[in-house]
Design a protein around this motif. Structure first.
Motif, PDB file in Angstrom:
ATOM      1  N   ASP A  16       0.818  -1.217   0.000  1.00 45.09           N
ATOM      2  CA  ASP A  16       0.000   0.000   0.000  1.00 45.09           C
ATOM      3  C   ASP A  16       0.852   1.268   0.000  1.00 45.09           C
ATOM      4  O   ASP A  16       0.472   2.271  -0.607  1.00 45.09           O
ATOM      5  N   ALA A  17       2.005   1.228   0.645  1.00 46.24           N
ATOM      6  CA  ALA A  17       2.884   2.398   0.680  1.00 46.24           C
ATOM      7  C   ALA A  17       3.416   2.747  -0.711  1.00 46.24           C
ATOM      8  O   ALA A  17       3.619   3.923  -1.025  1.00 46.24           O
ATOM      9  N   LEU A  18       3.621   1.738  -1.558  1.00 46.23           N
ATOM     10  CA  LEU A  18       4.128   1.977  -2.915  1.00 46.23           C
ATOM     11  C   LEU A  18       3.039   1.948  -3.982  1.00 46.23           C
ATOM     12  O   LEU A  18       3.327   2.109  -5.171  1.00 46.23           O
ATOM     13  N   LEU A  19       1.791   1.767  -3.560  1.00 43.36           N
ATOM     14  CA  LEU A  19       0.692   1.665  -4.521  1.00 43.36           C
ATOM     15  C   LEU A  19       0.566   2.893  -5.425  1.00 43.36           C
ATOM     16  O   LEU A  19       0.373   2.737  -6.638  1.00 43.36           O
ATOM     17  N   PRO A  20       0.702   4.123  -4.920  1.00 43.29           N
ATOM     18  CA  PRO A  20       0.601   5.277  -5.830  1.00 43.29           C
ATOM     19  C   PRO A  20       1.640   5.235  -6.960  1.00 43.29           C
ATOM     20  O   PRO A  20       1.319   5.531  -8.113  1.00 43.29           O
ATOM     21  N   ALA A  21       2.864   4.840  -6.660  1.00 46.50           N
ATOM     22  CA  ALA A  21       3.900   4.739  -7.698  1.00 46.50           C
ATOM     23  C   ALA A  21       3.562   3.632  -8.690  1.00 46.50           C
ATOM     24  O   ALA A  21       3.756   3.796  -9.904  1.00 46.50           O
ATOM     25  N   HIS A  22       3.046   2.519  -8.187  1.00 45.62           N
ATOM     26  CA  HIS A  22       2.647   1.408  -9.065  1.00 45.62           C
ATOM     27  C   HIS A  22       1.503   1.846  -9.978  1.00 45.62           C
ATOM     28  O   HIS A  22       1.523   1.561 -11.180  1.00 45.62           O
ATOM     29  N   LEU A  23       0.513   2.543  -9.441  1.00 43.38           N
ATOM     30  CA  LEU A  23      -0.624   2.996 -10.249  1.00 43.38           C
ATOM     31  C   LEU A  23      -0.181   3.989 -11.316  1.00 43.38           C
ATOM     32  O   LEU A  23      -0.676   3.953 -12.452  1.00 43.38           O
ATOM     33  N   SER A  24       0.764   4.850 -10.993  1.00 45.54           N
ATOM     34  CA  SER A  24       1.310   5.786 -11.973  1.00 45.54           C
ATOM     35  C   SER A  24       2.016   5.030 -13.098  1.00 45.54           C
ATOM     36  O   SER A  24       1.878   5.374 -14.282  1.00 45.54           O
ATOM     37  N   TRP A  25       2.755   3.989 -12.736  1.00 43.95           N
ATOM     38  CA  TRP A  25       3.433   3.133 -13.718  1.00 43.95           C
ATOM     39  C   TRP A  25       2.396   2.465 -14.631  1.00 43.95           C
ATOM     40  O   TRP A  25       2.572   2.440 -15.851  1.00 43.95           O
ATOM     41  N   LEU A  26       1.317   1.955 -14.055  1.00 41.28           N
ATOM     42  CA  LEU A  26       0.246   1.353 -14.850  1.00 41.28           C
ATOM     43  C   LEU A  26      -0.331   2.374 -15.837  1.00 41.28           C
ATOM     44  O   LEU A  26      -0.488   2.081 -17.029  1.00 41.28           O
ATOM     45  N   GLU A  27      -0.640   3.565 -15.354  1.00 37.23           N
ATOM     46  CA  GLU A  27      -1.240   4.604 -16.196  1.00 37.23           C
ATOM     47  C   GLU A  27      -0.342   4.935 -17.382  1.00 37.23           C
ATOM     48  O   GLU A  27      -0.826   5.123 -18.507  1.00 37.23           O
ATOM     49  N   GLN A  28       0.953   4.998 -17.150  1.00 39.79           N
ATOM     50  CA  GLN A  28       1.915   5.283 -18.221  1.00 39.79           C
ATOM     51  C   GLN A  28       1.818   4.240 -19.328  1.00 39.79           C
ATOM     52  O   GLN A  28       1.818   4.575 -20.514  1.00 39.79           O
ATOM     53  N   HIS A  29       1.689   2.975 -18.943  1.00 43.91           N
ATOM     54  CA  HIS A  29       1.661   1.909 -19.934  1.00 43.91           C
ATOM     55  C   HIS A  29       0.279   1.693 -20.554  1.00 43.91           C
ATOM     56  O   HIS A  29       0.179   1.151 -21.656  1.00 43.91           O
ATOM     57  N   TYR A  30      -0.777   2.152 -19.878  1.00 38.94           N
ATOM     58  CA  TYR A  30      -2.080   2.218 -20.543  1.00 38.94           C
ATOM     59  C   TYR A  30      -2.035   3.306 -21.609  1.00 38.94           C
ATOM     60  O   TYR A  30      -2.529   3.123 -22.724  1.00 38.94           O
ATOM     61  N   ALA A  31      -1.416   4.443 -21.289  1.00 41.53           N
ATOM     62  CA  ALA A  31      -1.356   5.566 -22.223  1.00 41.53           C
ATOM     63  C   ALA A  31      -0.584   5.216 -23.492  1.00 41.53           C
ATOM     64  O   ALA A  31      -0.937   5.675 -24.581  1.00 41.53           O
ATOM     65  N   ASN A  32       0.454   4.384 -23.375  1.00 43.10           N
ATOM     66  CA  ASN A  32       1.225   4.048 -24.578  1.00 43.10           C
ATOM     67  C   ASN A  32       0.694   2.797 -25.284  1.00 43.10           C
ATOM     68  O   ASN A  32       1.288   2.339 -26.264  1.00 43.10           O
ATOM     69  N   GLY A  33      -0.416   2.226 -24.790  1.00 42.98           N
ATOM     70  CA  GLY A  33      -1.072   1.112 -25.461  1.00 42.98           C
ATOM     71  C   GLY A  33      -0.545  -0.268 -25.120  1.00 42.98           C
ATOM     72  O   GLY A  33      -1.001  -1.263 -25.689  1.00 42.98           O
ATOM     73  N   THR A  34       0.370  -0.363 -24.171  1.00 40.78           N
ATOM     74  CA  THR A  34       0.946  -1.659 -23.810  1.00 40.78           C
ATOM     75  C   THR A  34       0.004  -2.477 -22.934  1.00 40.78           C
ATOM     76  O   THR A  34      -0.092  -3.690 -23.098  1.00 40.78           O
ATOM     77  N   PHE A  35      -0.675  -1.840 -21.996  1.00 38.78           N
ATOM     78  CA  PHE A  35      -1.558  -2.557 -21.083  1.00 38.78           C
ATOM     79  C   PHE A  35      -3.002  -2.468 -21.571  1.00 38.78           C
ATOM     80  O   PHE A  35      -3.471  -1.402 -21.981  1.00 38.78           O
ATOM     81  N   LEU A  36      -3.699  -3.613 -21.513  1.00 36.15           N
ATOM     82  CA  LEU A  36      -5.091  -3.691 -21.962  1.00 36.15           C
ATOM     83  C   LEU A  36      -6.065  -3.836 -20.810  1.00 36.15           C
ATOM     84  O   LEU A  36      -7.214  -3.401 -20.910  1.00 36.15           O
ATOM     85  N   ALA A  37      -5.645  -4.466 -19.727  1.00 33.68           N
ATOM     86  CA  ALA A  37      -6.503  -4.671 -18.555  1.00 33.68           C
ATOM     87  C   ALA A  37      -5.602  -5.015 -17.375  1.00 33.68           C
ATOM     88  O   ALA A  37      -4.504  -5.557 -17.554  1.00 33.68           O
ATOM     89  N   SER A  38      -6.080  -4.696 -16.171  1.00 35.19           N
ATOM     90  CA  SER A  38      -5.324  -5.049 -14.974  1.00 35.19           C
ATOM     91  C   SER A  38      -6.244  -5.003 -13.765  1.00 35.19           C
ATOM     92  O   SER A  38      -7.325  -4.418 -13.822  1.00 35.19           O
ATOM     93  N   GLY A  39      -5.787  -5.628 -12.687  1.00 34.71           N
ATOM     94  CA  GLY A  39      -6.560  -5.580 -11.455  1.00 34.71           C
ATOM     95  C   GLY A  39      -5.981  -6.497 -10.398  1.00 34.71           C
ATOM     96  O   GLY A  39      -5.064  -7.283 -10.661  1.00 34.71           O
ATOM     97  N   ARG A  40      -6.533  -6.367  -9.197  1.00 32.25           N
ATOM     98  CA  ARG A  40      -6.107  -7.182  -8.054  1.00 32.25           C
ATOM     99  C   ARG A  40      -6.609  -8.606  -8.190  1.00 32.25           C
ATOM    100  O   ARG A  40      -7.700  -8.849  -8.710  1.00 32.25           O
ATOM    101  N   LYS A  41      -5.829  -9.528  -7.668  1.00 32.91           N
ATOM    102  CA  LYS A  41      -6.308 -10.902  -7.542  1.00 32.91           C
ATOM    103  C   LYS A  41      -7.175 -10.989  -6.291  1.00 32.91           C
ATOM    104  O   LYS A  41      -7.073 -10.166  -5.378  1.00 32.91           O
TER     105      LYS A  41
END
Length: 99
Positions: A16-41
């Motif tokens: 949880d302490a690093l979640l904001p950085a992880h979410l920012s990383w996800l957003e970057q790769h959604y923006a460039n078209g690399t990621f199509l879907a994601s979520g918690r298990k």
């Protein structure tokens, strides 16, 4: 296409302490078209990312840049597959089997 399965290797407080950085990383790769879907298990012991990349070394290098990885908070298991059948929304990512 690739399935990136994250497994947490640290307590959720550290995740949880690093979640904001992880979410920012996800957003970057959604923006460039690399990621199509994601979520918690469920249960919350990691997550799943559906990604497109030119090859396995590219997706392995990408996974290594997730802020969770250098912090020792998550490990990745990467599965490559050929998406021969997709929903209409993913038609651009449909592939054909190699001959």
């Amino acid at each position: 296409m690739f399935i990136l399965e994250l497994t947490y290797t640290a307590p959720l407080e550290r995740v949880d302490a690093l979640l904001p950085a992880h979410l920012s990383w996800l957003e970057q790769h959604y923006a460039n078209g690399t990621f199509l879907a994601s979520g918690r298990k469920v249960p919350r012991d990691g997550g799943i990312i559906l990604a497109v990349a030119p090859d396995r070394p590219a997706v392995e290098a990408l996974a290594a840049t997730d802020p969770f990885v250098p912090a020792g908070i998550a490990a990745y298991r990467i599965t490559e597959f050929v998406a021969t059948t997709t929903a209409p929304a993913l038609a651009a990512h449909r592939e054909t089997l190699p001959v």
